[in-house]
Design an enzyme around this catalytic site. Structure first.
Site, PDB file in Angstrom:
ATOM      1  N   ASP A 142      -6.696  25.701  -7.146  1.00 11.80           N
ATOM      2  CA  ASP A 142      -6.143  24.759  -6.365  1.00 11.80           C
ATOM      3  C   ASP A 142      -6.948  23.402  -6.562  1.00 11.80           C
ATOM      4  O   ASP A 142      -8.049  23.294  -5.963  1.00 11.80           O
ATOM      5  CB  ASP A 142      -5.985  24.971  -4.690  1.00 11.80           C
ATOM      6  CG  ASP A 142      -5.516  23.775  -3.979  1.00 11.80           C
ATOM      7  OD1 ASP A 142      -5.178  22.697  -4.665  1.00 11.80           O
ATOM      8  OD2 ASP A 142      -5.646  23.782  -2.800  1.00 11.80           O
ATOM      9  N   LYS A 150      -7.868  13.105  -8.472  1.00  9.70           N
ATOM     10  CA  LYS A 150      -6.522  13.475  -8.876  1.00  9.70           C
ATOM     11  C   LYS A 150      -5.419  12.247  -8.658  1.00  9.70           C
ATOM     12  O   LYS A 150      -4.473  12.361  -9.293  1.00  9.70           O
ATOM     13  CB  LYS A 150      -6.355  14.460  -7.725  1.00  9.70           C
ATOM     14  CG  LYS A 150      -4.784  15.244  -7.882  1.00  9.70           C
ATOM     15  CD  LYS A 150      -4.700  16.471  -6.727  1.00  9.70           C
ATOM     16  CE  LYS A 150      -3.571  17.235  -6.879  1.00  9.70           C
ATOM     17  NZ  LYS A 150      -3.676  18.272  -5.969  1.00  9.70           N
ATOM     18  N   GLU A 172       2.271  23.297  -6.094  1.00 12.90           N
ATOM     19  CA  GLU A 172       1.608  23.812  -4.911  1.00 12.90           C
ATOM     20  C   GLU A 172       2.376  24.357  -3.710  1.00 12.90           C
ATOM     21  O   GLU A 172       2.012  25.348  -3.434  1.00 12.90           O
ATOM     22  CB  GLU A 172       0.946  22.404  -4.145  1.00 12.90           C
ATOM     23  CG  GLU A 172      -0.413  22.045  -5.189  1.00 12.90           C
ATOM     24  CD  GLU A 172      -0.742  20.664  -4.936  1.00 12.90           C
ATOM     25  OE1 GLU A 172      -0.401  20.165  -3.842  1.00 12.90           O
ATOM     26  OE2 GLU A 172      -1.805  20.232  -5.792  1.00 12.90           O
ATOM     27  N   ASP A 175       2.752  20.001   3.885  1.00 16.08           N
ATOM     28  CA  ASP A 175       1.291  19.940   3.669  1.00 16.08           C
ATOM     29  C   ASP A 175       0.577  18.619   3.857  1.00 16.08           C
ATOM     30  O   ASP A 175       1.066  17.385   3.437  1.00 16.08           O
ATOM     31  CB  ASP A 175       1.155  19.951   1.965  1.00 16.08           C
ATOM     32  CG  ASP A 175      -0.150  19.833   1.495  1.00 16.08           C
ATOM     33  OD1 ASP A 175      -1.020  19.624   1.962  1.00 16.08           O
ATOM     34  OD2 ASP A 175      -0.295  20.394   0.316  1.00 16.08           O
TER      35      ASP A 175
HETATM   36  P1  ADP Z   1      -6.550  17.963   0.590  1.00 16.89           P
HETATM   37  O1  ADP Z   1      -5.327  18.699   0.208  1.00 16.89           O
HETATM   38  O2  ADP Z   1      -6.325  16.452   0.496  1.00 16.89           O
HETATM   39  O3  ADP Z   1      -7.405  18.218  -0.566  1.00 16.89           O
HETATM   40  P2  ADP Z   1      -7.387  19.573   2.891  1.00 16.89           P
HETATM   41  O4  ADP Z   1      -6.262  20.210   2.848  1.00 16.89           O
HETATM   42  O5  ADP Z   1      -8.654  20.291   2.240  1.00 16.89           O
HETATM   43  O6  ADP Z   1      -7.215  18.341   2.074  1.00 16.89           O
HETATM   44  O7  ADP Z   1      -7.471  18.946   4.267  1.00 16.89           O
HETATM   45  C1  ADP Z   1      -8.718  18.264   4.563  1.00 16.89           C
HETATM   46  C2  ADP Z   1      -8.325  17.547   5.859  1.00 16.89           C
HETATM   47  O8  ADP Z   1      -8.241  18.427   7.075  1.00 16.89           O
HETATM   48  C3  ADP Z   1      -9.579  16.601   6.684  1.00 16.89           C
HETATM   49  O9  ADP Z   1      -9.180  15.323   6.925  1.00 16.89           O
HETATM   50  C4  ADP Z   1     -10.181  17.435   7.653  1.00 16.89           C
HETATM   51  O10 ADP Z   1     -10.835  16.633   8.523  1.00 16.89           O
HETATM   52  C5  ADP Z   1      -8.808  17.992   8.230  1.00 16.89           C
HETATM   53  N1  ADP Z   1      -9.579  19.488   9.055  1.00 16.89           N
HETATM   54  C6  ADP Z   1      -9.914  20.396   8.586  1.00 16.89           C
HETATM   55  N2  ADP Z   1     -10.221  21.262   9.580  1.00 16.89           N
HETATM   56  C7  ADP Z   1      -9.608  20.725  10.762  1.00 16.89           C
HETATM   57  C8  ADP Z   1      -9.329  21.176  12.087  1.00 16.89           C
HETATM   58  N3  ADP Z   1      -9.958  22.445  12.460  1.00 16.89           N
HETATM   59  N4  ADP Z   1      -8.696  20.371  12.933  1.00 16.89           N
HETATM   60  C9  ADP Z   1      -8.290  19.215  12.155  1.00 16.89           C
HETATM   61  N5  ADP Z   1      -8.154  18.838  11.380  1.00 16.89           N
HETATM   62  C10 ADP Z   1      -9.151  19.426  10.449  1.00 16.89           C
HETATM   63 MG    MG Z   2      -4.063  20.194  -0.802  1.00 14.81          MG
END
Ligand code: ADP
Ligand code: MG
Length: 618
Positions: free
Chosen positions: A24, A87, A187, A211
């Site tokens: 991913d 990205k 995805e 998502d």
């Molecule tokens: P991307 O798909 O953009 O790479 P992610 O799916 O990794 O991002 O998501 C990251 C986001 O998830 C960040 O904003 C982070 O603060 C939030 N996040 C992670 N854990 C939690 C949680 N327990 N509660 C709320 N938000 C969360």
């Molecule tokens: Mg993602």
């Protein structure tokens, strides 16, 4: 049609399939996963802490590149040399990202052309492909350490809305990282697979994948049957995500503490500290009812109810997007069988509740929302390896098919491993004024230069009416039928002149030969990429040089003698670099020329517009 396995380490065609990894490649975080004891698992780093690798690259020096957590800590200390969100730049031209330039703290190169963006770090220019390859190399290293053997084959995921250029760029990044990219998977499809949805169900399933990540929101409506997924609609907001939830908490605290937002502009360290605290509070509130801490005199208190009130409008925006996606798909909300939650921000209870309420169904949220896409990619990889018994493998094209473009570059039109039958196409134009004929040479292979690929045939599109260079619109279409017969059509859209040929694409090649061609492309990926970026820089430099001469001629009377001679000086300097083979020198010369001529172009345009309006009644 064929399914090939190669062993990169030994340079042989592998009889048994090695492990294929699932990746991913995210905007904020990236992960790698594989199938262990029939279970998809995401791989942790050496420290055993997290499966997430922040998609961040820091350039210590030219030869010293850090990726992930260590690079993340440089975001504040060394912003100009720390690359994030690469990205967002994949397969994009400067024109595409112009509106969001302020979002990036590093230097994106602006040439007023439609060519793909580059990033300038110190004195070097990098393509988003090269930068993404660094993230992929890190992931490859991570899994090789765990498995204690080399891996060479991967499935990489991309957003469902990625276009052809963005998908191709992702493939190229994989190749550059030493990976044979067997398939690019959407995805949302991967996320569904992770939950086993659609894998072997004969009945049609309609799936909504929600998502919500760090900076982006995507909603996709999919339909699946027998393991084949079709995207019915996508919607979303490329600038809405967890970061906005953090900001909502910050705003709440600023008001509570009676502080004006301008304070944060002046005190960057305080702003950063509060931002980090707000993310901490947000995460805590996903499992508790209140958060109370402080930063010196600054009180950081917030209850879950206060948080939910503050972010309600943001959540509503995502729901509105879901409505639009359903409308585009022509489906009522009752037609959705499954709802899959993806992205770290879907851990927020209010988000889950709102989505479940909107669709009127329970959501799938048992798997880690950060990992679910990578896990699904690993499952897709397993299917490709032929290990999931009840899934049929579709026939695919064994090697990429494309045509030769300026400078002998291969332009892929149907990427390898595309399901057949398939078709692809692209628009081209002429490079010389009054050009009447266009040679279309068709090649097969994975190398960047056509010289290293296999020629399948060529023909000449004749009788293009004389037009200035760049004006004709020539559409080239590749149609590959289920038997591997390729039909190539070329048509000039302004005059409707057209021509076509038929080619047997895999004629005369054994599977072994095809596998070796593939192996060659991975072995040579780095030198090929170097040759490609140099050729592209030269082509672009030539265009800029020519248009500068044209500009000087057209505006002879408007420009001063000094402006003309200075422009010529920059143009000549560019021309000299084009003869050499240093792409950074060419890029730098283009940058200097553009910087000097930009105000002149504005001046010339103003005069020309005034002239055009003169004597005309408005
Ligand atoms: P991307 O798909 O953009 O790479 P992610 O799916 O990794 O991002 O998501 C990251 C986001 O998830 C960040 O904003 C982070 O603060 C939030 N996040 C992670 N854990 C939690 C949680 N327990 N509660 C709320 N938000 C969360
Ligand atoms: Mg993602």
């Amino acid at each position: 049609m064929a399914k090939i396995s190669i062993n990169i380490k030994e340079g042989t065609v592998a009889k048994e399939s090695d492990v294929i990894i699932g990746i991913d490649l995210g905007t904020t975080n990236s992960l790698v996963a594989y199938i262990k004891d029939e279970q998809a698992v995401a791989v942790k780093g050496k420290d055993g802490k997290s499966t997430l690798v922040p998609s961040i690259i820091h350039f210590n020096s030219e030869s010293n590149i850090e990726v992930g957590e260590t690079a993340k800590s440089q975001l504040i200390a060394d912003p100009a040399n720390t690359i994030y969100s690469v990205k967002r730049l994949m397969g994009r031209s400067y024109k595409d990202v112009l509106d969001h330039e302020n979002y990036f703290s590093y230097k994106i190169i602006d040439e007023d052309t439609e060519s793909l963006v580059k990033v300038r770090i110190k004195d070097k220019f990098y393509t988003p492909i090269e930068l993404s390859a660094e993230i992929l190399k890190e992931l490859k290293k991570r899994i090789e350490e765990v498995l204690e053997k080399k891996v060479s084959r991967a499935v990489i995921t991309v957003p469902a809305y990625f276009n052809d250029a963005q998908r191709q760029a992702t493939r190229d990044a994989g190749k550059l990282a030493g990976l044979d990219v067997l398939r690019i998977v959407n995805e949302p499809t991967a996320a569904s697979l992770a939950y086993g949805i659609g894998l072997d169900e004969a009945d049609e399933q309609t799936i909504a994948v929600y998502d919500l990540g760090g900076g982006t929101f995507d909603i996709s409506i999919l339909q699946s049957q027998n393991g084949i997924f079709e995207v019915l609609a996508t919607n979303g907001d490329t600038f809405l995500g967890g970061d906005d939830f953090d900001r909502a908490i910050m705003d709440f605290w600023m008001e509570k503490n009676g502080m004006d937002k301008s304070v944060l502009k002046e005190n960057k360290n305080l702003a950063q500290a509060i931002r980090l605290k707000s993310e901490e509070a947000k995460k805590a509130l996903s499992s508790t009812d209140s958060f109370s801490e402080s930063l010196g005199d600054f009180v950081c208190n917030i209850t879950k109810t206060e948080f939910e009130n503050a972010v309600q409008p943001l959540v509503q925006r995502t729901i509105d997007r879901c409505k639009s996606a359903l409308k585009d798909a022509g489906l009522g909300v009752d037609k959705i069988n499954h709802i899959v939650m993806v992205g770290g921000s879907t851990r927020i209870p209010l988000v889950k509740k709102s989505v479940a309420e909107f669709f009127g169904k329970e959501v799938f949220d048992k798997l880690d929302p950060d990992e679910v896409v990578a896990l699904g990619a690993a499952i897709q990889a397993d299917v490709l390896a032929g290990k999931q018994k009840n899934i049929l493998l579709l026939d695919v094209t064994p090697l990429s098919l494309g045509i030769e473009t300026v400078g002998g570059l291969m332009d892929t039109i149907i990427p390898r491993n595309s399901k057949v039958p398939t078709k692809g196409g692209r628009q081209y134009t002429t490079s010389v004024d009054g050009q009447k004929n266009l040679k279309v040479a068709v090649f097969q292979g994975e190398r960047d230069l056509v010289d290293s690929n296999r020629k399948l045939g060529e023909f000449v599109l004749k009788g293009i009416p004389p037009m200035p260079a760049g004006l004709p619109k020539i559409e080239i279409q590749f149609i590959l039928n289920a038997d591997g017969i390729l039909t190539v059509k070329a048509k000039e859209l302004r005059s409707n002149v057209e021509q076509e040929i038929e080619i047997k694409s895999s004629y005369g090649l054994s599977e072994e030969e095809m596998a070796l061609m593939l192996l060659d492309s991975i072995k040579n990926a780095e030198s090929d990429m170097k040759a490609r970026v140099l050729l592209e820089a030269r082509n672009e430099g030539n265009n800029v040089y020519k248009s500068t001469l044209r500009f000087l001629k057209q505006n002879e009377t408007i420009l001063s003698e000094e402006e003309k001679s200075k422009t010529m000086e920059f143009a000549n300097a560019l021309n000299i670099t084009i003869q050499g083979d240093d792409k950074d020198a060419i890029n730098k010369a283009m940058e200097s020329l553009n910087a000097y001529t930009e105000p002149l172009a504005h001046k010339a345009m103003d005069v020309n517009i005034k002239d055009a309006l003169k004597g005309k009644k408005l």
